[in-house]
Scaffold this motif. Structure first.
Motif, PDB file in Angstrom:
ATOM      1  N   THR A 252     -32.775 -65.070  13.704  1.00 49.91           N
ATOM      2  CA  THR A 252     -33.370 -65.886  12.645  1.00 49.91           C
ATOM      3  C   THR A 252     -34.169 -65.024  11.669  1.00 49.91           C
ATOM      4  O   THR A 252     -34.190 -65.296  10.470  1.00 49.91           O
ATOM      5  CB  THR A 252     -34.266 -66.988  13.225  1.00 49.91           C
ATOM      6  N   ALA A 253     -34.800 -63.969  12.180  1.00 45.69           N
ATOM      7  CA  ALA A 253     -35.534 -63.064  11.286  1.00 45.69           C
ATOM      8  C   ALA A 253     -34.576 -62.367  10.326  1.00 45.69           C
ATOM      9  O   ALA A 253     -34.887 -62.186   9.136  1.00 45.69           O
ATOM     10  CB  ALA A 253     -36.304 -62.029  12.106  1.00 45.69           C
ATOM     11  N   LEU A 254     -33.407 -61.988  10.821  1.00 41.27           N
ATOM     12  CA  LEU A 254     -32.414 -61.343   9.958  1.00 41.27           C
ATOM     13  C   LEU A 254     -31.860 -62.332   8.939  1.00 41.27           C
ATOM     14  O   LEU A 254     -31.660 -61.996   7.768  1.00 41.27           O
ATOM     15  CB  LEU A 254     -31.289 -60.747  10.806  1.00 41.27           C
ATOM     16  N   LEU A 255     -31.614 -63.557   9.373  1.00 37.25           N
ATOM     17  CA  LEU A 255     -31.162 -64.593   8.441  1.00 37.25           C
ATOM     18  C   LEU A 255     -32.160 -64.753   7.291  1.00 37.25           C
ATOM     19  O   LEU A 255     -31.776 -64.804   6.115  1.00 37.25           O
ATOM     20  CB  LEU A 255     -31.026 -65.928   9.168  1.00 37.25           C
ATOM     21  N   GLU A 256     -33.429 -64.844   7.631  1.00 37.45           N
ATOM     22  CA  GLU A 256     -34.457 -65.026   6.613  1.00 37.45           C
ATOM     23  C   GLU A 256     -34.575 -63.796   5.722  1.00 37.45           C
ATOM     24  O   GLU A 256     -34.792 -63.918   4.509  1.00 37.45           O
ATOM     25  CB  GLU A 256     -35.795 -65.340   7.276  1.00 37.45           C
ATOM     26  N   ALA A 257     -34.432 -62.615   6.304  1.00 37.28           N
ATOM     27  CA  ALA A 257     -34.510 -61.388   5.510  1.00 37.28           C
ATOM     28  C   ALA A 257     -33.363 -61.323   4.512  1.00 37.28           C
ATOM     29  O   ALA A 257     -33.551 -60.926   3.349  1.00 37.28           O
ATOM     30  CB  ALA A 257     -34.484 -60.168   6.431  1.00 37.28           C
ATOM     31  N   GLN A 258     -32.166 -61.730   4.956  1.00 34.15           N
ATOM     32  CA  GLN A 258     -31.015 -61.751   4.040  1.00 34.15           C
ATOM     33  C   GLN A 258     -31.246 -62.737   2.898  1.00 34.15           C
ATOM     34  O   GLN A 258     -30.993 -62.431   1.733  1.00 34.15           O
ATOM     35  CB  GLN A 258     -29.745 -62.137   4.817  1.00 34.15           C
ATOM     36  N   GLU A 259     -31.730 -63.916   3.241  1.00 35.99           N
ATOM     37  CA  GLU A 259     -31.971 -64.943   2.229  1.00 35.99           C
ATOM     38  C   GLU A 259     -33.094 -64.525   1.282  1.00 35.99           C
ATOM     39  O   GLU A 259     -33.042 -64.805   0.071  1.00 35.99           O
ATOM     40  CB  GLU A 259     -32.327 -66.269   2.907  1.00 35.99           C
ATOM     41  N   ASN A 260     -34.094 -63.840   1.825  1.00 40.63           N
ATOM     42  CA  ASN A 260     -35.211 -63.418   0.990  1.00 40.63           C
ATOM     43  C   ASN A 260     -34.780 -62.373  -0.036  1.00 40.63           C
ATOM     44  O   ASN A 260     -35.281 -62.364  -1.165  1.00 40.63           O
ATOM     45  CB  ASN A 260     -36.341 -62.861   1.868  1.00 40.63           C
TER      46      ASN A 260
ATOM     47  N   THR B 148     -20.685 -58.952  11.206  1.00 49.72           N
ATOM     48  CA  THR B 148     -21.305 -60.243  10.971  1.00 49.72           C
ATOM     49  C   THR B 148     -21.260 -61.054  12.257  1.00 49.72           C
ATOM     50  O   THR B 148     -20.187 -61.280  12.820  1.00 49.72           O
ATOM     51  CB  THR B 148     -20.581 -61.001   9.850  1.00 49.72           C
ATOM     52  N   LEU B 149     -22.435 -61.459  12.718  1.00 52.72           N
ATOM     53  CA  LEU B 149     -22.556 -62.153  13.993  1.00 52.72           C
ATOM     54  C   LEU B 149     -22.948 -63.606  13.803  1.00 52.72           C
ATOM     55  O   LEU B 149     -23.698 -63.941  12.887  1.00 52.72           O
ATOM     56  CB  LEU B 149     -23.628 -61.478  14.865  1.00 52.72           C
ATOM     57  N   SER B 150     -22.445 -64.449  14.680  1.00 51.42           N
ATOM     58  CA  SER B 150     -22.992 -65.790  14.810  1.00 51.42           C
ATOM     59  C   SER B 150     -24.142 -65.702  15.810  1.00 51.42           C
ATOM     60  O   SER B 150     -24.290 -64.692  16.515  1.00 51.42           O
ATOM     61  CB  SER B 150     -21.926 -66.757  15.328  1.00 51.42           C
ATOM     62  N   ALA B 151     -24.939 -66.735  15.894  1.00 53.17           N
ATOM     63  CA  ALA B 151     -26.029 -66.729  16.868  1.00 53.17           C
ATOM     64  C   ALA B 151     -25.468 -66.628  18.288  1.00 53.17           C
ATOM     65  O   ALA B 151     -26.005 -65.905  19.136  1.00 53.17           O
ATOM     66  CB  ALA B 151     -26.875 -67.988  16.717  1.00 53.17           C
ATOM     67  N   GLY B 152     -24.374 -67.344  18.535  1.00 49.92           N
ATOM     68  CA  GLY B 152     -23.771 -67.317  19.867  1.00 49.92           C
ATOM     69  C   GLY B 152     -23.256 -65.957  20.254  1.00 49.92           C
ATOM     70  O   GLY B 152     -23.470 -65.484  21.382  1.00 49.92           O
ATOM     71  N   SER B 153     -22.573 -65.275  19.327  1.00 50.87           N
ATOM     72  CA  SER B 153     -22.048 -63.950  19.640  1.00 50.87           C
ATOM     73  C   SER B 153     -23.174 -62.935  19.802  1.00 50.87           C
ATOM     74  O   SER B 153     -23.076 -62.013  20.611  1.00 50.87           O
ATOM     75  CB  SER B 153     -21.069 -63.493  18.556  1.00 50.87           C
ATOM     76  N   ALA B 154     -24.258 -63.118  19.048  1.00 49.77           N
ATOM     77  CA  ALA B 154     -25.409 -62.224  19.190  1.00 49.77           C
ATOM     78  C   ALA B 154     -26.039 -62.370  20.566  1.00 49.77           C
ATOM     79  O   ALA B 154     -26.368 -61.376  21.227  1.00 49.77           O
ATOM     80  CB  ALA B 154     -26.443 -62.522  18.097  1.00 49.77           C
TER      81      ALA B 154
ATOM     82  N   GLY C  54     -25.818 -51.689  16.929  1.00 47.56           N
ATOM     83  CA  GLY C  54     -26.311 -50.810  15.883  1.00 47.56           C
ATOM     84  C   GLY C  54     -26.909 -51.569  14.712  1.00 47.56           C
ATOM     85  O   GLY C  54     -26.840 -52.795  14.631  1.00 47.56           O
ATOM     86  N   GLY C  55     -27.478 -50.825  13.770  1.00 46.95           N
ATOM     87  CA  GLY C  55     -28.229 -51.423  12.680  1.00 46.95           C
ATOM     88  C   GLY C  55     -27.414 -51.972  11.540  1.00 46.95           C
ATOM     89  O   GLY C  55     -27.968 -52.424  10.534  1.00 46.95           O
ATOM     90  N   SER C  56     -26.069 -51.944  11.632  1.00 42.05           N
ATOM     91  CA  SER C  56     -25.236 -52.440  10.535  1.00 42.05           C
ATOM     92  C   SER C  56     -24.878 -53.913  10.703  1.00 42.05           C
ATOM     93  O   SER C  56     -24.007 -54.426  10.011  1.00 42.05           O
ATOM     94  CB  SER C  56     -23.950 -51.616  10.430  1.00 42.05           C
ATOM     95  N   VAL C  57     -25.536 -54.606  11.630  1.00 44.61           N
ATOM     96  CA  VAL C  57     -25.206 -56.010  11.868  1.00 44.61           C
ATOM     97  C   VAL C  57     -25.728 -56.896  10.732  1.00 44.61           C
ATOM     98  O   VAL C  57     -26.670 -56.536  10.027  1.00 44.61           O
ATOM     99  CB  VAL C  57     -25.790 -56.511  13.212  1.00 44.61           C
ATOM    100  N   ARG C  58     -25.076 -58.027  10.583  1.00 44.27           N
ATOM    101  CA  ARG C  58     -25.488 -59.020   9.599  1.00 44.27           C
ATOM    102  C   ARG C  58     -25.403 -60.388  10.256  1.00 44.27           C
ATOM    103  O   ARG C  58     -24.464 -60.665  11.004  1.00 44.27           O
ATOM    104  CB  ARG C  58     -24.585 -58.951   8.364  1.00 44.27           C
TER     105      ARG C  58
END
Length: 348
Positions: A102-110, A27-33, A177-181
């Motif tokens: 932000t795209a991942l955030l929206e995908a999670q929320e969707n 799980t990443l914050s925007a800053g860490s990403a 990798g692809g397991s990020v959130r």
């Protein structure tokens, strides 16, 4: 309820609510990403290597008494351009990462939104079938409710696929990798800087640094050829080259200014739309709170409250999109201005 109906509901609900395969997630914050992306970016690494090379060459040129003035200027110009390219590469990585985050955030929320939609539509089928049993609905009503559930189930499946794609993109940019959130949503800082002040700092852009370097080199060439021992034709050619460089510089400055003004206006528009979305979310939250109280008092049903909950979830999703649009607009403005205005990742 027929066997076919029961089987349909079981299959639909299973597809909608089945949890994805368990795996370790980061799980990443925007800053860490952004920090991870800056470390991973090949463009940043390449531009930094070029800067190191240019700095070494410039130091050597300035320290060597046998190096002529034109060579010294060229070396110094190359270092300035390399510095601008490093900054541009970092801002480009910032913009790409912010967009992916932000795209991942929206995908999670969707996914959460569409999961709730499936739950609402599942309840809708159940209610319609009960009504059919007591003669208060038709078989067509049941079929329509089932079709609605099938459509929302497919939408949920699509949302999960988009979530995987968004996670893979951010994972690639960060090297994780692809397991990020994505963690919490980004709260963008207010745009307190004026357009005029940003325009005053455009000389840090790669295009303008390059144009200024060309003018400086051309001006030096005029100076070196403006004497009694250089052919007049050579001097005239040098003056023509200088005039051309100055025109190119003027054109680059106008283009950069127009791009900046457009990005600045887009950011202001995004802030205004965010306020609209926040107001709508607040209204939906108020309605949900009121309906929760009404359910306790027995004046509405749990089905009606679930519908209100769905409306609130949609308002929250719209607010998240508007909030993300502000952050993305600030990232685009940062690239246009040549400085980080997002509040993420530091000064760069």
């Amino acid at each position: 309820m027929t066997h076919a109906h029961t089987r349909f509901l079981t299959l639909s609900l299973g597809l909608a609510l089945a949890a994805p395969a368990a795996h370790a997630q980061s799980t990443l914050s925007a800053g860490s990403a952004v920090s991870a992306a800056l470390t991973t970016s090949s463009d940043v690494k390449t531009s930094q290597a070029n800067l190191d090379k240019a700095q070494a060459a410039s130091r050597a040129a300035q320290a060597d008494p046998s190096t002529l003035v034109a060579a010294k200027l060229n070396a110094a110009n190359a270092e300035k351009l390399a510095q601008a390219q490093v900054r541009a590469a970092k801002l480009g990585a910032l913009q790409s990462t912010v967009g992916a985050y932000t795209a991942l955030l929206e995908a999670q929320e969707n996914v959460e939104l569409q999961t709730l939609q499936v739950q609402v539509d599942t309840k809708g089928v159940q209610v319609t079938q009960v009504k059919l049993g007591i003669g208060n609905a038709t078989t067509l009503d049941v079929t329509n409710a089932q079709n609605t559930l099938a459509a929302s189930t497919q939408t949920l499946a699509d949302a999960r696929a988009q979530l995987n794609l968004a996670a893979a993109k951010l994972g690639t940019l960060t090297g994780l990798g692809g397991s990020v959130r994505a963690g919490s949503a980004v709260t963008a800082p207010k745009l307190s800087v004026t357009l005029a002040s940003l325009q005053g700092g455009l000389d840090r852009l790669t295009s303008l640094v390059g144009a200024a370097n060309d003018v400086a080199s051309a001006a030096l060439n005029v100076k070196l050829t403006d004497n009694d021992f250089t052919p007049a034709r050579t001097l005239q050619d040098a003056k023509t080259a200088l005039a051309n460089a100055q025109r190119s510089q003027d054109s680059a400055e106008k283009t950069a200014g127009q791009t900046l003004a457009s990005a600045y206006q887009a950011a202001q528009n995004a802030y205004e739309l965010q306020q609209v979305a926040l107001s709508r979310e607040a209204a939906a939250q108020k309605t949900y709170t009121q309906d929760s109280a009404r359910l306790k008092s027995g004046t509405i049903s749990a089905v009606e409250l679930q519908s209100t909950q769905l409306t609130l979830k949609k308002a929250q999703y719209s607010r998240l999109q508007a909030q993300n649009n502000v952050t993305e607009a600030l990232a685009a403005l940062s690239v246009a201005a040549g400085q980080n205005l997002t509040g993420i990742g530091g000064a760069l």
